[in-house]
Design a protein around this motif. Structure first.
Motif, PDB file in Angstrom:
ATOM      1  N   SER A 117      98.666 -96.215   5.269  1.00 27.89           N
ATOM      2  CA  SER A 117      97.336 -96.815   5.350  1.00 27.89           C
ATOM      3  C   SER A 117      97.372 -98.096   6.172  1.00 27.89           C
ATOM      4  O   SER A 117      96.433 -98.395   6.927  1.00 27.89           O
ATOM      5  CB  SER A 117      96.814 -97.101   3.939  1.00 27.89           C
ATOM      6  N   PHE A 118      98.446 -98.847   6.051  1.00 28.84           N
ATOM      7  CA  PHE A 118      98.623-100.069   6.844  1.00 28.84           C
ATOM      8  C   PHE A 118      98.613 -99.731   8.333  1.00 28.84           C
ATOM      9  O   PHE A 118      97.965-100.416   9.135  1.00 28.84           O
ATOM     10  CB  PHE A 118      99.937-100.743   6.447  1.00 28.84           C
ATOM     11  N   GLY A 119      99.334 -98.666   8.707  1.00 34.97           N
ATOM     12  CA  GLY A 119      99.336 -98.255  10.105  1.00 34.97           C
ATOM     13  C   GLY A 119      97.993 -97.718  10.548  1.00 34.97           C
ATOM     14  O   GLY A 119      97.542 -97.980  11.667  1.00 34.97           O
ATOM     15  N   SER A 172     101.517 -93.269  14.396  1.00 34.83           N
ATOM     16  CA  SER A 172     102.350 -93.959  13.415  1.00 34.83           C
ATOM     17  C   SER A 172     102.003 -93.515  11.997  1.00 34.83           C
ATOM     18  O   SER A 172     102.896 -93.294  11.167  1.00 34.83           O
ATOM     19  CB  SER A 172     102.189 -95.472  13.554  1.00 34.83           C
ATOM     20  N   THR A 173     100.711 -93.367  11.716  1.00 29.27           N
ATOM     21  CA  THR A 173     100.282 -92.938  10.386  1.00 29.27           C
ATOM     22  C   THR A 173     100.777 -91.532  10.077  1.00 29.27           C
ATOM     23  O   THR A 173     101.310 -91.259   8.994  1.00 29.27           O
ATOM     24  CB  THR A 173      98.750 -92.983  10.289  1.00 29.27           C
ATOM     25  N   VAL A 174     100.611 -90.630  11.037  1.00 25.41           N
ATOM     26  CA  VAL A 174     101.081 -89.256  10.852  1.00 25.41           C
ATOM     27  C   VAL A 174     102.596 -89.242  10.642  1.00 25.41           C
ATOM     28  O   VAL A 174     103.123 -88.531   9.774  1.00 25.41           O
ATOM     29  CB  VAL A 174     100.687 -88.379  12.054  1.00 25.41           C
ATOM     30  N   ALA A 175     103.314 -90.043  11.437  1.00 29.81           N
ATOM     31  CA  ALA A 175     104.775 -90.091  11.330  1.00 29.81           C
ATOM     32  C   ALA A 175     105.215 -90.635   9.978  1.00 29.81           C
ATOM     33  O   ALA A 175     106.192 -90.150   9.390  1.00 29.81           O
ATOM     34  CB  ALA A 175     105.351 -90.950  12.452  1.00 29.81           C
ATOM     35  N   ALA A 183     105.358 -93.297  16.905  1.00 30.28           N
ATOM     36  CA  ALA A 183     105.929 -92.323  15.969  1.00 30.28           C
ATOM     37  C   ALA A 183     107.252 -92.816  15.393  1.00 30.28           C
ATOM     38  O   ALA A 183     107.476 -92.774  14.179  1.00 30.28           O
ATOM     39  CB  ALA A 183     106.122 -90.987  16.672  1.00 30.28           C
ATOM     40  N   GLY A 184     108.143 -93.281  16.249  1.00 28.46           N
ATOM     41  CA  GLY A 184     109.437 -93.770  15.779  1.00 28.46           C
ATOM     42  C   GLY A 184     109.316 -94.987  14.899  1.00 28.46           C
ATOM     43  O   GLY A 184     109.956 -95.084  13.839  1.00 28.46           O
ATOM     44  N   TYR A 185     108.481 -95.925  15.311  1.00 26.18           N
ATOM     45  CA  TYR A 185     108.260 -97.152  14.542  1.00 26.18           C
ATOM     46  C   TYR A 185     107.702 -96.830  13.153  1.00 26.18           C
ATOM     47  O   TYR A 185     108.170 -97.349  12.135  1.00 26.18           O
ATOM     48  CB  TYR A 185     107.305 -98.058  15.315  1.00 26.18           C
ATOM     49  N   GLY A 186     106.699 -95.942  13.109  1.00 24.57           N
ATOM     50  CA  GLY A 186     106.087 -95.597  11.828  1.00 24.57           C
ATOM     51  C   GLY A 186     107.060 -94.913  10.883  1.00 24.57           C
ATOM     52  O   GLY A 186     107.120 -95.233   9.699  1.00 24.57           O
TER      53      GLY A 186
END
Length: 575
Positions: free
Chosen positions: A198-200, A384-387, A465-468
């Motif tokens: 949620s933050f992302g 990011s959220t999906v990841a 994606a990687g960060y998340g």
């Protein structure tokens, strides 16, 4: 970690009674009777659900800190701040978000997330309110010929420091609430990562609100950049109200039971014999009549049976302090923390400088195909959220899990639950996420997106994606190895690393940017040195080559914590 000797293990039965922990209290019997009351069970489920919902919304709004690149470039073009000043604000915000996290986590573990939510309300409301006023004042100064925000820059840094600390309070309170309330859930990883995701997602939602609702109207009626003043006021009001709501709704349900179970788990592992408290209790169980100091009742929570509240608080404090010492003396934690720092730092710096990176892709004379920062803030937030959710789901479904939510000892009590044949370690998922992130930095460093803004989605998507996924798996790994009861403190210690990484890479990027600006078209056209913008591959290429190598080194360090000398694998830690 060494295994207790046979002599030590022989003392284990003396450290507990057949019915409860040696530190046990009447709360365990009370909880058993409460469990049979359907009304109390329903009430607790309702309180957990409310706390979970508020945690999700709080984390979503706390994601406002991730949209700095939505308006950061406007500090340069409207207020005439230099790139170093913009990175100074971003670094101050990042440092203030991460540096106090150990203290904030310590407070959250001991006093609960409610008071932290109130503090977040004050800091976020005040910080964004002050920033709104300073931005408006800076516009007036710039229109009168002012340069470099001489009067607005120092207080602007202060405003973003308050925003950083407030964000940390709200964010950590949200994920700690979910981690402790759902530690026994089959999908505890997904439940804990829900506020992290949620933050992302907050970055995407708030960037769209800013760019599509709170925008400036150009003379021809077209939609322009975000109206920074209105955007800051919006965040000020929303976050202040939400923090007040969280003050009364964010709580840990059945925390006494959580502490009791953690103590019993450590007793079964045989790790409590070295404590003076338990040695005295063991002697007393033998029936010895050794003299005991008058202050023994203060040292030993079990001696204070007349005051259950004080007994529970003393037991909780003792356990959390013991687990903090255990965490800090675990050498694998330091390998993991440094590896996390090397991996996450480039991602933090990219997020803070995304707007200026996009600005370097085209010279002032060729801006027909330029992409917008808002677009890629949304891409990063969505991916990011999906990841985050995908990484947590794979962790719950494919990775082995210990039998309890407490600290793992490496002894037989930490044997994993039975899983299907296919099993993938969370460390494999973690390293895979870091590799995906390095693809984005590698593509940007190679220069293939220069003059091709339509390709920039590869960079923002890969890094997002990687960060998340890395940020999602890190707290899960911490809870799986070191338990949930001291999660706020443990995660806070590891979370110091992004601040250091963001600051270091922000300064490196700024230095390379300023050097590259000397050969940019703006200087050739006789522009003022204070208004120099950098255009071209030389503005960022060397920085992102170095970031790529840094991510690879960090991945190797995390692998060493897992498979290296006395690593988690060799100690029997289930991860």
């Amino acid at each position: 970690m060494t295994t207790p000797s046979n002599s030590d293990q022989s003392l284990a039965p003396l450290l507990r009674t057949p019915s409860s922990s040696t530190l046990g209290s009447p709360s365990s019997q009370t909880s058993l009777s409460d469990a049979s009351d359907p009304k109390l069970r329903q009430k607790r489920r309702a309180l957990r659900a409310i706390a979970f919902f508020v945690s999700i919304i709080a984390a979503l709004c706390a994601g406002s800190i991730t949209v700095f690149s939505l308006y950061g470039h406007l500090f340069q073009s409207r207020l005439h701040y230099t790139q170093f000043q913009i990175n100074g604000i971003a670094s101050a915000m990042s440092l203030s978000m991460y540096i106090p996290v150990p203290v904030i986590g310590y407070m959250c573990d001991r006093v609960g997330p409610g008071p932290l939510s109130f503090l977040a309300s004050v800091l976020l409301g005040g910080g964004y309110g002050l920033a709104a006023g300073l931005y408006q004042k800076g516009l007036e100064e710039a229109s009168n010929g002012g340069k470099n925000g001489r009067t607005t820059f120092p207080p602007m840094v202060f405003a973003f420091v308050a925003i950083g600390v407030g964000t940390s309070c709200m964010y950590l309170g949200a994920i700690t609430t979910c981690a402790k309330n759902f530690g026994k859930s089959k999908y505890r990883g997904l439940m804990m990562v829900a506020p992290i995701a949620s933050f992302g997602l907050g970055g995407m939602v708030l960037s769209q609100i800013g760019s599509r609702i709170l925008y400036e109207t150009q003379p021809d009626g077209a939609r322009g950049d975000v109206n920074v003043f209105h955007f800051f006021l919006f965040l000020c009001i929303v976050l202040a109200i939400l923090g007040l709501i969280g003050t009364f709704t964010l709580r840990i349900i059945d925390e006494d039971d959580l502490i009791d179970e953690a103590v019993e788990e450590l007793e079964r592992s045989g790790l409590l014999e070295g404590s003076e408290i338990f040695r005295r209790r063991a002697n007393r169980d033998y029936g010895t009549i050794d003299a005991v100091d008058d202050d023994a009742g203060v040292m030993d929570p079990a001696r204070d049976d007349d005051d259950e509240v004080d007994n529970a608080l003393l037991k909780k404090t003792w356990l959390l302090n013991a687990e903090t010492r255990r965490f800090l003396t675990d050498h694998t934690m330091w390998w993991f923390a440094v590896g996390f720092w090397l991996i996450i730092g480039p991602g933090e710096a990219f997020i803070n400088n995304l707007g200026t990176v996009i600005g370097t892709l085209y010279s002032p004379n060729t801006r027909t195909n330029e992409t917008s920062p808002a677009t890629h803030v949304s891409i990063m937030a969505t991916v990011s959220t999906v990841a985050r959710l995908l990484a947590a789901s794979l962790s719950d479904l494919l990775s082995p899990s210990p039998h309890s939510q407490h600290v793992q000892t490496g002894f037989p009590t930490s044997l994993p639950q039975l899983r299907q044949k296919l099993s993938v370690s969370r460390i494999v998922l973690f390293v895979a996420a870091a590799a995906i992130m390095s693809i984005g930095t590698l593509v940007l460093a190679s220069g293939v997106v220069q003059e091709h803004g339509e390709r920039f989605w590869i960079v923002s998507g890969s890094i997002g994606a990687g960060y998340g996924a890395v940020f999602s798996l890190t707290p899960i790994i911490i809870t799986m190895i070191w338990g949930v009861e001291n999660f706020g403190t443990n995660f806070g210690i590891v979370a110091l690393s992004p601040a250091l990484g963001s600051t270091m890479w922000g300064l490196i990027y700024s230095a390379v940017y300023q050097v590259g600006a000397r050969d940019s078209p703006s200087l050739a056209e006789g522009a003022d040195d204070d208004d120099v913008f950098c255009f071209g591959k030389q503005c960022y290429s060397s920085t992102f080559w170095a970031m790529t190598v840094c991510i690879w080194i960090g991945s190797v360090m995390v692998l060493w914590a897992w498979k290296g000398r006395d690593g988690w694998s060799k100690r029997g830690i289930v991860i």
